[in-house]
Design a protein around this motif. Structure first.
Motif, PDB file in Angstrom:
ATOM      1  N   GLN A 144     158.673 -65.245  20.946  1.00 46.73           N
ATOM      2  CA  GLN A 144     157.229 -65.262  20.750  1.00 46.73           C
ATOM      3  C   GLN A 144     156.787 -66.470  19.924  1.00 46.73           C
ATOM      4  OE1 GLN A 144     156.559 -61.389  18.996  1.00 46.73           O
ATOM      5  NE2 GLN A 144     156.108 -60.441  20.970  1.00 46.73           N
ATOM      6  N   ALA A 148     154.343 -69.421  21.168  1.00 50.32           N
ATOM      7  CA  ALA A 148     153.153 -69.828  20.411  1.00 50.32           C
ATOM      8  C   ALA A 148     153.154 -71.338  20.184  1.00 50.32           C
ATOM      9  CB  ALA A 148     153.096 -69.082  19.082  1.00 50.32           C
ATOM     10  N   ARG A 149     154.334 -71.889  19.857  1.00 51.96           N
ATOM     11  CA  ARG A 149     154.415 -73.338  19.675  1.00 51.96           C
ATOM     12  C   ARG A 149     154.141 -74.078  20.975  1.00 51.96           C
ATOM     13  NH1 ARG A 149     158.790 -71.810  16.208  1.00 51.96           N
ATOM     14  NH2 ARG A 149     160.275 -72.057  17.924  1.00 51.96           N
ATOM     15  N   GLU A 151     152.270 -73.005  23.482  1.00 54.19           N
ATOM     16  CA  GLU A 151     150.840 -72.891  23.761  1.00 54.19           C
ATOM     17  C   GLU A 151     150.034 -73.857  22.895  1.00 54.19           C
ATOM     18  OE1 GLU A 151     149.860 -68.824  23.180  1.00 54.19           O
ATOM     19  OE2 GLU A 151     150.823 -68.138  25.042  1.00 54.19           O
ATOM     20  N   ALA A 152     150.421 -73.960  21.617  1.00 53.52           N
ATOM     21  CA  ALA A 152     149.724 -74.899  20.739  1.00 53.52           C
ATOM     22  C   ALA A 152     149.930 -76.337  21.206  1.00 53.52           C
ATOM     23  CB  ALA A 152     150.217 -74.735  19.298  1.00 53.52           C
TER      24      ALA A 152
END
Length: 369
Positions: A144, A148-149, A151-152
């Motif tokens: 996860q 998240a990284r 997506e960023a």
């Protein structure tokens, strides 16, 4: 039915509640030994995230004696989910060894081979199962975090791509403006200069000189605007070509209109650059509209501080037109007042424009300081 966030419990929290209730199953066998091994195991559970291995060692006696099972299962899950995989092996081995160790020790000789193998099997299953669940939870958390990284990073790349597209579009607009508008303005300036040189009537010479001067000024502002469009940084976008409040009297004088001004409030204090630009552009557009739609009408410009002295109230009011304009030389795009409203709203203010009862028109802006 979905529970509210504040009363939702995770599987680990439910297991902790069950572990706290587990001593009820050994009430009949309670004694000094039970208290000595159960109380430390239960009291240490809240520290399982901060000191997982220490808490695991505190729960092992309760597990070896057979009084409690859940505390060490929960703690081993915490160890596996919070520590790197290579650092989980020795706590897991310690747990298996303690689980296999029979209690009481002198009773080992009385157990059959089947009973010993069953004890080993149960110990291995409980130890390996809790360790595997902890490692799975850790892997899921890492996945996860990696998502998240990613997506960023994707959002950052999209933002950079959009910024590059804006930069390319601004460069294209700069080229188009330079190739078209500057061409026509240059012709106007050159022809006005030539006409002024051969004109003998002083009044006409003054009119021609005004045309030449405004076309030259427009070329200068166009040059600054093109320079801003070619810049990619924020500092470049706020650079050259910004008008100042000190230029307002000259703007009113060059408008060829009957203008009266009350701009004392503008000299009472210093103003933010954004407010200065907005005031100048609002007055400029209002005067342009008077020349286009109400030629010969008197104009009154006033700038006053609001009663709370936290905002500036700017008004440009014109009376009815002295005569109708017969030509249609002025194109009307309909974007002037819209742009002024947007400019005022970006500063946190507002702009209203409405016809007056006497047939004139009022432009009123309130700009916060």
């Amino acid at each position: 039915m979905r529970l509210p966030r504040r009363i939702r419990l995770s599987a680990e929290q439910v297991a902790v509640v069950c572990a706290l209730a587990e001593p009820l199953t050994v009430l009949d066998e309670s004694g000094p030994l039970a208290l000595a091994v159960c109380v430390p195991a239960l009291l240490a559970l809240p520290l399982r995230r901060r000191l997982p291995v220490t808490v695991l060692c505190a729960t092992l006696p309760a597990m070896v004696t057979g009084y409690l099972l859940l505390p060490w299962v929960i703690t081993m899950y915490a160890v596996a989910s919070s520590r790197p995989q290579d650092r989980v092996l020795w706590p897991s081995g310690l747990l298996i060894a303690a689980a296999v160790c029979p209690w009481p020790l002198p009773g080992v000789a009385d157990k059959t081979l089947t009973e010993l193998l069953n004890a080993i099997e149960v110990a291995a299953l409980l130890s390996v199962g809790s360790t595997a669940l902890g490692l799975l939870a850790r892997a899921r958390a890492q996945t996860q975090a990696q998502l998240a990284r990613l997506e960023a990073s994707q959002a950052r790349e999209q933002r950079l791509g959009a910024e590059q597209a804006v930069i390319r579009e601004r460069a294209r607009l700069a080229r188009d403006m330079h190739d078209t508008v500057s061409h026509h303005l240059s012709i106007i300036a050159v022809q006005a200069g030539a006409l002024r040189a051969v004109e003998s009537d002083p009044a006409k010479r003054a009119d021609v000189e005004s045309i030449r001067k405004h076309s030259v000024r427009a070329l200068e502002e166009l040059r600054d605007t093109v320079g801003v469009l070619r810049r990619s940084g924020v500092l470049g976008a706020t650079a050259a070509g910004r008008p100042h409040l000190a230029d307002l009297p000259g703007l009113a004088a060059d408008s060829a209109l009957d203008v009266t001004t009350d701009l004392r409030a503008l000299t009472e204090r210093s103003w933010p650059p954004g407010v200065e630009t907005a005031v100048y552009r609002i007055v400029q557009e209002a005067l342009t509209n008077v020349r286009k739609h109400a030629p010969g009408a008197p104009v009154a410009i006033s700038a006053l501080l609001a009663e709370d002295r936290e905002s500036l109230v700017l008004e440009v009011r014109n009376g009815p037109a002295a005569h109708r304009r017969e030509d249609a030389a002025f194109p009307a795009g309909g974007h002037g007042l819209v742009g002024l409203r947007e400019r005022a709203e970006r500063l946190g203010g507002r702009l209203d424009a409405s016809p007056g009862a006497d047939g004139g028109f009022l432009v009123r802006a309130v700009l916060p300081l």
